[in-house]
Scaffold this motif. Structure first.
Motif, short mmCIF file in Angstrom:
data_model
loop_
_atom_site.label_atom_id
_atom_site.label_comp_id
_atom_site.label_asym_id
_atom_site.label_seq_id
_atom_site.Cartn_x
_atom_site.Cartn_y
_atom_site.Cartn_z
N GLY A 119 0.80 -1.22 0.00
CA GLY A 119 0.00 0.00 0.00
C GLY A 119 0.83 1.26 0.00
N ARG A 120 2.11 1.17 -0.35
CA ARG A 120 2.99 2.33 -0.34
C ARG A 120 2.96 3.04 -1.69
NH1 ARG A 120 6.35 1.83 4.01
NH2 ARG A 120 7.90 3.19 3.08
N GLU A 121 3.59 4.22 -1.75
CA GLU A 121 3.54 5.02 -2.98
C GLU A 121 4.65 4.68 -3.96
OE1 GLU A 121 3.48 9.16 -2.21
OE2 GLU A 121 1.73 9.09 -0.90
N ASP A 122 5.89 4.56 -3.45
CA ASP A 122 7.04 4.47 -4.34
C ASP A 122 7.77 3.14 -4.18
OD1 ASP A 122 6.69 7.10 -5.33
OD2 ASP A 122 7.65 7.91 -3.54
N TYR A 123 7.91 2.44 -5.30
CA TYR A 123 8.69 1.20 -5.35
C TYR A 123 9.76 1.40 -6.41
CZ TYR A 123 4.71 -0.77 -2.85
OH TYR A 123 3.73 -1.00 -1.92
N THR A 152 9.41 10.06 1.44
CA THR A 152 8.38 9.03 1.38
C THR A 152 8.88 7.64 1.74
OG1 THR A 152 8.85 8.76 -0.98
CG2 THR A 152 7.03 10.23 -0.38
N PRO A 154 10.86 5.18 0.05
CA PRO A 154 10.48 4.20 -0.98
C PRO A 154 10.87 2.77 -0.61
CG PRO A 154 11.57 6.11 -1.95
CD PRO A 154 11.77 6.20 -0.47
N THR A 155 10.23 1.83 -1.26
CA THR A 155 10.55 0.41 -1.10
C THR A 155 11.52 0.00 -2.19
OG1 THR A 155 8.39 -0.12 -0.13
CG2 THR A 155 9.62 -1.94 -1.11
N SER A 236 7.48 -1.83 -9.84
CA SER A 236 8.25 -0.61 -9.58
C SER A 236 7.90 0.54 -10.51
CB SER A 236 9.75 -0.93 -9.69
OG SER A 236 10.08 -2.07 -8.91
N LYS A 237 7.90 1.73 -9.95
CA LYS A 237 7.68 2.92 -10.77
C LYS A 237 8.92 3.27 -11.57
CE LYS A 237 7.76 7.06 -9.03
NZ LYS A 237 7.41 8.28 -8.25
N ILE A 303 10.75 12.87 -6.32
CA ILE A 303 10.65 12.49 -4.91
C ILE A 303 11.38 13.53 -4.06
CG2 ILE A 303 11.29 10.76 -3.19
CD1 ILE A 303 11.12 8.65 -5.38
#
Length: 387
Positions: A119-123, A152, A154-155, A236-237, A303
């Motif tokens: 449920g996170r924003e940035d991968y 944020t 990121p993951t 991933s983004k 970011i």
């Protein structure tokens, strides 16, 4: 979706994964067409024949016994403390769901709730060759450390392999970033085995996980490593390629990311180093943008991040740490040489600093234990990232 419906959806997604595992587009199209994975197994024989034809192997596989076997598998997963998330669930990673070859679901190994993992924003995927150079390892660490400064958090996504993958995972954990390892085996098997400790750390770390779309019992065969790269890219983004030859898993991941419309970055390298040819090729062909430093990377990704003042360099730390020791000058001289000769081996250090190989080995061992340098399996030495 209530608990009973959720269980049914997961069980049916497991069954679809086993039937269409190597043809995920079919299961995705079926589920989208009918509204859910469970609806696929409610088709009558006539309806199945209408979709696949009367003699299709796929239609004949969509039988109640497939769901019964999947139920047993799901219960076994829960008993072992593992989980599963179906493509139709709200907690399934959104970016991956958009990919045409998205799996029917993911097996998950983590102590964190699914919402905290996906449920996170940035991968951001960080991938590269197993045969990583000291230059590649150093910059892999620098890049992940820079990402750790993002507001944020990121993951970091990678594949648990040797070289760039495990460097990215470990650096993420060291800097408090969540990290996801996409495996090419069943969820119960860690490959390579030497990364078991890191895998356990990922399983325990908040927001981190081991995931795979391969059912339990799947062995680490070559084709599975190539196929799992679509999940790394799809999650991933953006994908960052650290080092790669012209052909390799990292190059495949980067190209897949580009085909999904995601951002791709690559670390430039020497023209005569085969481990950098893939990166240089992607940059020259405009598929990837070059990475020159962590701050510009984060800016390109949009970011926000904090600008921390750099800490003391390794040479300064060595002078302070070893003050009063007889070997202080030798330790400081060694670390200065490594700074200007990144990737030098211990025998070269011994010759350059006019010490015996045994003495140079002991000095490097001390510097490594104190966290100032890293020594790889070929006894090549580099200053640790951030120092």
């Amino acid at each position: 979706m209530d608990r009973r419906e959720l269980r049914r959806e997961r069980v049916c997604a497991i069954a679809l994964g086993r039937i269409f595992g190597y043809e995920p587009r079919i299961s995705a199209e079926l589920a989208d067409r009918l509204g859910s994975a469970s609806k696929v197994f409610e088709l009558s024989e006539k309806e199945r024949d209408g979709i696949f034809g009367p003699y299709s192997k796929h239609g004949s596989a969509l039988v109640p016994s497939a769901v019964e076997e999947a139920e047993k598998e799901y219960d076994s997963l829960l008993e072992k403390g593992y989980g599963f998330v179906a493509r139709g669930e709200e907690d399934f990673p959104a970016l991956l769901r958009d990919c045409p070859d998205c799996p029917a679901g993911l097996y998950v190994r983590s102590r964190s709730p699914l919402g905290n993992i996906f449920g996170r924003e940035d991968y951001i995927a960080v991938v590269g060759t197993r045969d990583i150079s000291p230059y590649g390892r150093e910059w892999c660490r620098k890049i992940v450390e820079a990402i750790a400064r993002a507001d944020t958090r990121p993951t970091i996504v990678s594949g648990l392999a040797m070289g760039a993958d495990i460097t990215a995972h470990r650096t993420a954990l060291e800097n408090g970033l969540p990290t996801i390892a996409v495996m090419a085996t069943g969820i119960e098997e860690i490959y390579p085995w030497r990364h078991s400790a890191a895998a356990e750390d990922m399983e325990q770390a908040p927001g981190s996980a081991l995931v795979t779309d391969y059912p339990p019992g799947t062995s680490p065969i070559a084709i599975n490593f190539l196929r799992r790269n679509r999940i790394i890219a799809g999650l991933s983004k953006a994908t960052i390629l650290i080092e790669s030859k012209v052909k390799g898993g990292g190059m495949m991941t980067a190209r897949l990311a580009a085909s999904y419309g995601r951002e791709v970055f690559a670390l430039p390298g020497r023209l005569d180093d085969s481990r950098s040819r893939g990166c240089n090729m992607l940059i020259s062909s405009k598929i990837a943008e070059a990475v020159f430093d962590g701050e510009s990377l984060l800016e390109n990704l949009g970011i926000s991040f904090s600008r921390k003042a750099p800490g003391p360099r390794a040479e300064q730390l060595a002078e302070e740490m070893y003050s009063g020791l007889v070997e202080r000058d030798s330790l400081c001289r060694t670390i200065r040489y490594i700074r200007t000769h990144r990737g030098c081996d211990i025998d070269t250090i011994a010759s350059a600093t006019r010490t015996s190989a045994r003495t140079a080995s002991l000095l490097c061992h001390r510097l490594e234990n104190d966290g100032l340098i890293s020594v790889d399996m070929l006894r090549r030495c580099t200053i640790n990232a951030g120092l």
